[in-house]
Motif scaffolding. Sequence first.
Motif, PDB file in Angstrom:
ATOM      1  N   ALA A  38       8.834  27.139  -2.847  1.00 54.72           N
ATOM      2  CA  ALA A  38       9.727  27.894  -1.920  1.00 54.72           C
ATOM      3  C   ALA A  38       9.525  27.067  -0.517  1.00 54.72           C
ATOM      4  O   ALA A  38      10.053  26.670   0.315  1.00 54.72           O
ATOM      5  N   VAL A  39       8.025  26.693  -0.114  1.00 54.59           N
ATOM      6  CA  VAL A  39       7.789  26.159   0.967  1.00 54.59           C
ATOM      7  C   VAL A  39       8.366  24.871   0.937  1.00 54.59           C
ATOM      8  O   VAL A  39       8.853  24.131   2.047  1.00 54.59           O
ATOM      9  N   THR A  40       8.039  24.110   0.137  1.00 55.64           N
ATOM     10  CA  THR A  40       8.684  22.740  -0.158  1.00 55.64           C
ATOM     11  C   THR A  40      10.218  22.647   0.016  1.00 55.64           C
ATOM     12  O   THR A  40      10.489  21.790   0.803  1.00 55.64           O
ATOM     13  N   GLU A  41      10.780  23.294  -0.398  1.00 58.07           N
ATOM     14  CA  GLU A  41      12.289  23.456  -0.429  1.00 58.07           C
ATOM     15  C   GLU A  41      12.690  23.641   1.054  1.00 58.07           C
ATOM     16  O   GLU A  41      13.514  23.270   1.699  1.00 58.07           O
ATOM     17  N   LEU A  42      12.173  25.002   1.507  1.00 54.74           N
ATOM     18  CA  LEU A  42      12.378  25.320   2.941  1.00 54.74           C
ATOM     19  C   LEU A  42      12.224  24.224   3.994  1.00 54.74           C
ATOM     20  O   LEU A  42      12.786  23.852   4.916  1.00 54.74           O
ATOM     21  N   LYS A  43      11.134  23.505   3.635  1.00 58.30           N
ATOM     22  CA  LYS A  43      10.759  22.089   4.397  1.00 58.30           C
ATOM     23  C   LYS A  43      11.901  21.185   4.358  1.00 58.30           C
ATOM     24  O   LYS A  43      12.069  20.515   5.406  1.00 58.30           O
ATOM     25  N   LYS A  44      12.017  21.011   3.127  1.00 55.01           N
ATOM     26  CA  LYS A  44      13.146  19.592   2.724  1.00 55.01           C
ATOM     27  C   LYS A  44      14.461  20.145   3.569  1.00 55.01           C
ATOM     28  O   LYS A  44      15.005  19.106   4.070  1.00 55.01           O
ATOM     29  N   TYR A  45      14.933  21.129   3.644  1.00 57.28           N
ATOM     30  CA  TYR A  45      15.879  21.640   4.494  1.00 57.28           C
ATOM     31  C   TYR A  45      15.848  21.932   5.817  1.00 57.28           C
ATOM     32  O   TYR A  45      16.890  22.263   6.742  1.00 57.28           O
ATOM     33  N   GLY A  46      14.767  21.735   6.290  1.00 59.66           N
ATOM     34  CA  GLY A  46      14.558  22.017   7.807  1.00 59.66           C
ATOM     35  C   GLY A  46      14.283  23.373   8.133  1.00 59.66           C
ATOM     36  O   GLY A  46      14.314  23.667   9.460  1.00 59.66           O
ATOM     37  N   TYR A  47      14.077  24.422   7.186  1.00 64.60           N
ATOM     38  CA  TYR A  47      13.802  25.741   7.802  1.00 64.60           C
ATOM     39  C   TYR A  47      12.473  26.013   8.245  1.00 64.60           C
ATOM     40  O   TYR A  47      12.167  27.025   8.643  1.00 64.60           O
TER      41      TYR A  47
END
Length: 71
Positions: free
Chosen positions: A59-68
């Motif tokens: 979840a952290v990885t994906e949120l970082k990938k999208y700039g969240y």
Amino acid sequence: MFLDGPYELIASRMHARKDHFMPETLLDSQFEALESPKGEENVVSVGIDKDPDSIAADAVTELKKYGYLVD
């Protein structure tokens, strides 16, 4: 954030829980009413087929990938 998992996995996890507020009998209606946001703009989807720590890391990885989230 959409935590995505198949009915069977969620049902098995619910069955393993004790004294939880949501009874297993409601799972069918929850899946019937579910409108998956996958593919919609600004939705981050993460699979739940791993252990909790790995799910959180994904979840952290994906949120970082999208700039969240930022480092």
